[in-house]
Design an enzyme around this catalytic site. Structure first.
Site, PDB file in Angstrom:
ATOM      1  N   HIS A 881       0.954  -1.195   0.031  1.00 31.83           N
ATOM      2  CA  HIS A 881       0.013   0.171  -0.123  1.00 31.83           C
ATOM      3  C   HIS A 881       1.006   1.190  -0.122  1.00 31.83           C
ATOM      4  CE1 HIS A 881      -3.332  -2.734   1.948  1.00 31.83           C
ATOM      5  NE2 HIS A 881      -3.527  -2.723   0.653  1.00 31.83           N
ATOM      6  N   GLU A 884       1.452   3.928   2.842  1.00 30.45           N
ATOM      7  CA  GLU A 884       1.746   3.385   4.091  1.00 30.45           C
ATOM      8  C   GLU A 884       3.499   3.532   4.083  1.00 30.45           C
ATOM      9  OE1 GLU A 884      -0.155  -0.439   4.580  1.00 30.45           O
ATOM     10  OE2 GLU A 884      -2.029   0.611   4.671  1.00 30.45           O
ATOM     11  N   HIS A 978       2.928  -3.376   6.950  1.00 27.19           N
ATOM     12  CA  HIS A 978       2.043  -2.261   6.619  1.00 27.19           C
ATOM     13  C   HIS A 978       1.923  -0.854   7.569  1.00 27.19           C
ATOM     14  CE1 HIS A 978      -0.790  -4.352   3.701  1.00 27.19           C
ATOM     15  NE2 HIS A 978       0.035  -5.691   4.060  1.00 27.19           N
ATOM     16  N   GLU A1084       1.595  -4.196  11.448  1.00 26.34           N
ATOM     17  CA  GLU A1084       1.120  -2.818  11.211  1.00 26.34           C
ATOM     18  C   GLU A1084       1.955  -1.881  12.277  1.00 26.34           C
ATOM     19  OE1 GLU A1084      -1.456  -1.979   9.480  1.00 26.34           O
ATOM     20  OE2 GLU A1084      -2.296  -3.824   8.683  1.00 26.34           O
TER      21      GLU A1084
HETATM   22 ZN   LIG Z   1      -1.740  -1.689   4.435  1.00 29.53          ZN
END
Ligand SMILES: [Zn+2]
EC number: 3.4.17.24
Length: 1177
Positions: A881, A884, A978, A1084
């Site tokens: 992504h 990010e 992420h 994350e």
């Molecule tokens: Zn992500």
């Protein structure tokens, strides 16, 4: 309670356990009270024993009377009327005079309540009825809640309602009787959850309504009747029914202009009206008669006359009615037509200085925002400015849908009223809602199909096809025969490499080998040649920088076209490059430019953003998370409303516009200059709305019409010391960390040249709220009239003629990754095995790097080679992504660590082979996307069925994993990095069958290796610990031992190990299920900061790994090991801070009105409003 103790002892002696003790009281013939304790004891085998203990003493007077009353009830005769009157009269007298008596009658065991209700039900004598009602009134007035509960549980509500209805049938009813019944109903109503339904079923609605109609001037009777009506109206079905019977008109007869008389009555009437107006049908009726405008006039009247603010509650109630009226489209229109915006704006502005009037300002603001006419964004279309032709467009894909949209589809369609006609008359639905006690959170998303939870190899390509991936795994066949371990051959990738650095050696890439194995630098990209004719670069940090130098530099561009570089004298401007070499060993401006040459963007960017060129040095100081100042959002919203009230003040001047690049904005030197035409840049349009205020619009991801959150742009021509307000007006998420302390990042070129090349968290008055821009449901993919959100921030620039950059998060471009890889390989020591391959070419023509890191074999002996080859594989990836960016910084830290010289790194390299794809979506990163690749799709949803042409990086990454599996090399760990925009701290998601089953509340006998948790417990902040843990994953002691060393930013309570259906196409789930990697994670890390542990309330600096040394004991975090989260990447917002009163204004037709209200404005519940009525008068 001695009795209980005695019974307990007796039961224990008999080997039993006391299970219940009940007390019965009765009066015997001798007027003695008998107290009977019935103790029941039972054994485990089910044996029961009952013991009755009797005590008697002389009964109190009231108990004797109750006893008499009970007998009279049993056999009612006309002749008994006199005795009934007497007995009830005496009880009433006693109860009025003695607190003791009230206690005796009202207590649960005495049976008093039942006896009294029974006589109320049976008697036909008015005087007795009045007496009994009097008794109840006394009982329920004092010591309210518990006794009222008893009354309701004994069926008192229905008895009262029946009494009301029956007495209304034979008029004229005694006024006293009616009064008493209503004052009791007022007390009972709020405590009885079914009150509304009972009232309707007993036919009491119209009785009370008629009483109100007939007694408009009889204040004594009007007030209690109205209060009961207010409770009735709380039920939506009742509200509809009352509306049809003329209740609305009656309320408007009571509500009048400002008057200090009867304010209690007025307040109740307004609250009743507000409750009635929750029905759309009633609201329409009122709007049709033009009464909204009447309410506005009444509000203004109170606003003018209530100068000492004694009647804020009444003013708020009037607004409450208006608020409910504007829930319907017709109401919003009527509000605008009646000049409601200006009226509420002006009154609110006058209320602002008085803090106690905040409820009025907030409700007004809510109404104004709701009625603010919806607009489409000031764009020709919301489709992305840039489009990239795809090799083919799948017919059902997102891109085909986008291109097939009819023109003008962005247009705002306000469909929020669609459901109104099919309104509430379906009684049953509402009734069921009242019955609803089931608060169980059922989650449909959890995978419950056990077959889908078992790792299975599906869709694997035939091995013959996979064989080509052998070239990425040369370490498994490498013989190392040519290597001289004493003196590794130097391999210098480019002339830029510094002699200070150790020579680089790439074991499998001898100078003659195939190009795809080489570092990108060696390939001559066929992009534009680098000629910086306009600028000469100088690396002297001591040189003084002239104030206007920076702005005169204009853009640093690859093709040599630089705006305004030459000054009047024609001299060359000298760009002073901050000396970051010592601080940033992996940064080198020259290498950056070199790398940039090979980076291909869809718009064909040739400019370089200064921060990427100069480099960013992380600050050592911890930046505190900003605390939000009270009322910021409200102020901002008022400024937005002013645009409507005073349209003449708005400049509406476009100063930057990607959609219309041919006609550049007129620049009179007064406006800021914007630019984002550089790698990872994202700004589509800038509109100057006021002298120092700009609306900014972000570009949607390429080949899509939404996904925007990421921004990165440049601002110039600023005035120092002035507060500039920036509004990004097309944000999509419903909430953001910007509401909870996150700030934007700013980089000042002046500061950089003066020795502070830092991205700094900056901006004040930051908030995030729903605005008046929306798009049609077709453009929003079926979701009804989606609104956009505004992220606003205010900045004061320090320097004149500066160039500043703003970003959502620390930028990390693809060119930067290539530079870092280049520098890292240059720092590599001889004992490190490092190979860089190109996994594939992306849609945009960029090469996706794949790294292999391990330790060189000790020698080329068979034993050492065999040990080298047998190392397990650990597979890491990041940045699928693009928005990010922190995942790239974590990845950079991981690479630095793995290629570092610490003993842990050495040990890891000797134990494992690391396969790393540091950027799974280079095209998205380059082109400033937030979420997608050039195919307009989220690549992390393509893992199940990646398409070689549309999703090459995912296709080849998955194939490589399949190859590893097919050759018996299934990775031990897979982890995809992420960033998280809405949660704080660092946490992981994993896959566990057991936890998934457990979360879906089914039974589970599966045995599962719990190593996945141990791994997750140690975040890759401490990749050393994390990796070491793999050696003994089953050890019970591992967990606490490792946790004691866990990173302070890591939050195990935020972790989840549940497999969700919506995530079945993500890397984590597919790698787990199809490749069979048990330890498959998504890691994350927050974009904002930490709210726990050592870093609580601090924004982290960009290099997450800088916190490497901060090992603290932090076991206390493990509270709830499994937190279910709705969305892997952006889970439901779980913050404790609640700004809902300010931000949740929207009338969502799907929401139950009550729910809406509680979301919008936390109001006191209706019963407390009623019980608090005394304070009003
Ligand atoms: Zn992500």
């Amino acid at each position: 309670m001695n009795v209980v103790a005695v019974c307990n002892a007796a039961a224990r002696d008999a080997g039993l356990a006391l299970t219940s003790v009940s007390l019965k009281v009765r009066v015997n013939n001798k007027n003695n009270v008998e107290l009977m304790f019935v103790c029941v004891a039972s054994s485990k085998q089910g044996f029961q024993m009952e013991k009755v203990s009797r005590f008697s003493r002389v009964a109190s007077r009231v108990l004797i009377l109750l006893n008499q009353l009970e007998k009279l009830n049993e056999e009612p005769k006309v002749s008994d009327y006199e005795s009934l009157r007497q007995v009830t009269g005496k009880i009433l007298h006693l109860i009025q005079t003695q607190e003791k008596t009230r206690k005796e009658v009202g207590s649960k065991g005495s049976g008093g309540m039942e006896i009294i209700l029974s006589s109320l039900e049976n008697t036909r004598d008015l005087q007795t009825t009045l007496n009994v009602l009097g008794i109840l009134n006394e009982l329920l007035t004092v010591g309210g809640g518990r006794r009222t509960g008893l009354f309701v549980s004994k069926g008192g509500t229905a008895v009262l309602l029946q009494l009301l209805v029956s007495s209304s049938r034979c008029p004229p009813a005694s006024e006293e009787l009616i009064l008493l019944i209503h004052s009791l109903l007022v007390k009972v109503g709020p405590k009885d959850r079914k009150f509304g339904v009972k009232a309707r079923l007993n036919g009491a609605l119209n009785v009370t309504l008629n009483l109100v109609k007939q007694n408009l001037h009889n204040y004594k009777l009007l007030l209690p009747s109205l209060q009961v009506l207010r409770v009735y109206a709380g039920n939506l079905v009742n509200a509809v029914s009352l509306g049809k019977s003329g209740a609305l008109e009656v309320m408007f007869e009571i509500i009048g202009p400002f008057s200090k008389k009867n304010t209690t009555l007025l307040k109740v009437a307004l609250d009743t009206l507000a409750a009635l107006l929750k029905s759309g049908m009633n609201a329409r009726r009122v709007v049709d008669r033009g009464l909204l405008s009447t309410l506005l006039t009444i509000y203004q009247d109170w606003h003018r006359n209530d100068t000492r603010h004694r009647h804020v509650v009444i003013r708020k109630s009037i607004l409450g009615c208006i608020k409910n009226l504007t829930n319907i489209k017709l109401g919003r229109k009527a509000f605008i037509d009646a000049n409601g915006m200006r009226i509420l704006y002006n009154t609110s502005t006058e209320c602002l200085p008085v803090r106690t009037l905040d409820p009025l300002v907030n409700t007004s603001s809510l109404i104004m925002r709701k009625c603010f006419p919806k607009n489409r964004l000031p764009l020709p279309t919301i489709k992305s400015v840039f489009q990239h032709p795809l090799p083919y467009i799948p017919a059902a894909g997102a891109v085909a849908q986008l291109y097939n949209l009819p023109p003008g589809v962005d247009d705002v369609v306000d469909e929020s009223d669609e459901n109104e006609s099919t309104e509430v008359d379906t009684e049953n639905e509402t009734e069921n809602e009242e019955d609803e006690t089931d608060h169980k959170m059922l989650n449909d998303d959890i995978e419950t199909d056990i077959n889908k939870l078992r790792p299975t190899e599906v869709n694997s390509r035939p091995f013959e096809e996979l064989r080509v991936y052998e070239r990425f795994c040369q370490e498994f066949t490498e013989t190392f025969e040519d290597i001289d371990y004493e003196d590794s051959p130097a391999f210098i990738p480019s002339n830029i490499s510094n002699n200070r650095h150790r020579p680089i050696f790439i074991p499998t890439a001898s100078p003659s080998s195939k190009t795809h194995n080489k570092l990108p630098l060696q390939d001559e990209p066929d992009g534009a040649p680098l000629e910086l004719n306009g600028i000469s670069l100088s690396k002297f940090s001591e040189s003084s920088s002239e104030g206007d130098l920076v702005s005169s530099l204009g853009h640093l561009a690859l093709d040599g076209v630089t705006n305004g570089v030459c000054e009047d004298g024609g001299e060359q401007a000298v760009l002073v490059v901050p000396d970051t070499a010592a601080l940033l060993p992996l940064h080198d401006p020259d290498v950056y430019l070199e790398m940039m040459k090979g980076t291909r963007s869809v718009p064909g960017y040739t400019e370089v953003a200064y921060p990427d060129y100069f480099g960013h040095v992380a600050l050592n100081l911890r930046e505190p998370i900003m605390e939000r100042v009270y009322g910021v959002q409200r102020t901002k919203i008022f400024q937005d409303i002013e645009r409507l009230i005073h349209p003449g003040d708005i400049l509406d001047k476009v100063v930057y516009d990607l959609d219309n690049q041919c006609s550049p904005a007129i620049d009179n030197g007064e406006s800021l200059r914007f630019n984002s035409k550089f790698e990872s840049g994202n700004l589509r349009k800038a509109i100057q709305v006021r002298k120092f205020e700009y609306d900014l619009i972000l570009n949607s991801d390429i080949n899509s019409n939404h996904y925007h959150q990421w921004f990165y742009f440049e601002v110039g021509n600023m005035r120092p010391g002035v507060r500039y307000r920036f509004n990004i007006i097309n944000c999509e998420k419903s909430n953001s960390q910007f509401n909870y302390g996150m700030q934007v990042l700013m980089y000042s070129v002046q500061d950089a040249i003066n020795g502070s090349p830092h991205w700094l968290r900056t901006g004040s008055d930051i908030c995030y709220y729903k605005n008046h821009f929306s798009r049609s449901s077709i453009a929003a993919g079926g979701q009804k009239g989606k609104s956009y959100f505004t992220m606003t921030f205010t900045v004061t620039f320090q320097h004149k003629d500066d160039v500043c950059y703003f970003a959502y998060h620390y930028p990390y471009t693809f060119s930067m990754l290539k530079m870092h890889l280049h520098k890292l390989s240059a720092l590599r020591t001889a004992e490190i095995y490092l190979r860089q391959d190109d996994l594939c070419e992306t849609l945009g023509g960029n090469r996706c790097p794949l790294l292999t890191i391990t330790a060189m074999p000790e020698s080329s002996s068979d034993e050492h080679i065999s040990r080298f080859r047998s190392r397990p594989v650990i597979f890491l990836s990041a940045r699928v992504h693009p928005g990010e960016t922190n995942s790239s910084w974590v990845m950079k830290g991981t690479l630095e660590f793995l290629l570092g010289c610490s003993p842990q790194a050495q040990s890891l390299r000797e134990s494992y082979i690391f396969k790393i794809i540091p950027m799974l979506n280079p095209d998205g990163v380059i082109n400033g996307n937030h979420r997608c690749s050039l195919s307009g799709e989220d690549l992390n949803r393509q893992w199940q069925n990646p398409n070689a042409d549309l999703h090459p990086t995912i296709f080849h990454a998955k194939s490589l994993l399949q190859y590893l599996r097919a050759t018996g090399r299934t990775p031990l760990v897979f982890c995809d990095y992420h960033g998280h925009s809405r949660k704080k701290n660092v946490f992981m998601y994993g896959c566990s069958i057991k936890e998934t089953i457990w979360q879906s509340s089914s039974a589970c006998d599966l045995n599962e290796d719990l190593g996945y948790r141990v791994c997750a417990a140690c975040s890759s902040f401490h990749i050393d610990v994390w990796m070491v843990s793999l050696r003994e994953p089953r050890s019970v002691q591992t967990l606490p031992k490792l946790l004691s060393q866990t990173a302070p930013a890591f939050s195990l309570s935020s972790c989840s190990f549940v497999v969700e259906r919506s995530k079945e196409a993500t890397a984590r789930v597919v790698v787990w299920r199809e490749i069979g990697v048990q330890r498959s994670y998504t890691m994350e890390s927050t974009l904002c900061g930490c709210d726990q542990g050592k870093y609580k309330l601090h924004n982290h600096s960009s290099h997450l790994l800088d916190v490497e040394n901060d090992l603290i004991r932090n076991v206390s975090n493990i509270t709830s090991p499994t937190t279910y989260v709705l969305d892997e990447d952006e889970p439901a917002f779980l913050e404790e801070v609640d700004y809902s009163a300010e931000s949740e204004d929207e009338n969502d037709p799907d929401l139950e009105p009550d729910l809406q209200d509680s979301l919008a404005l936390p109001e006191p519940s209706s019963d407390s409003e009623l019980s608090g009525r005394d304070s009003l008068s």
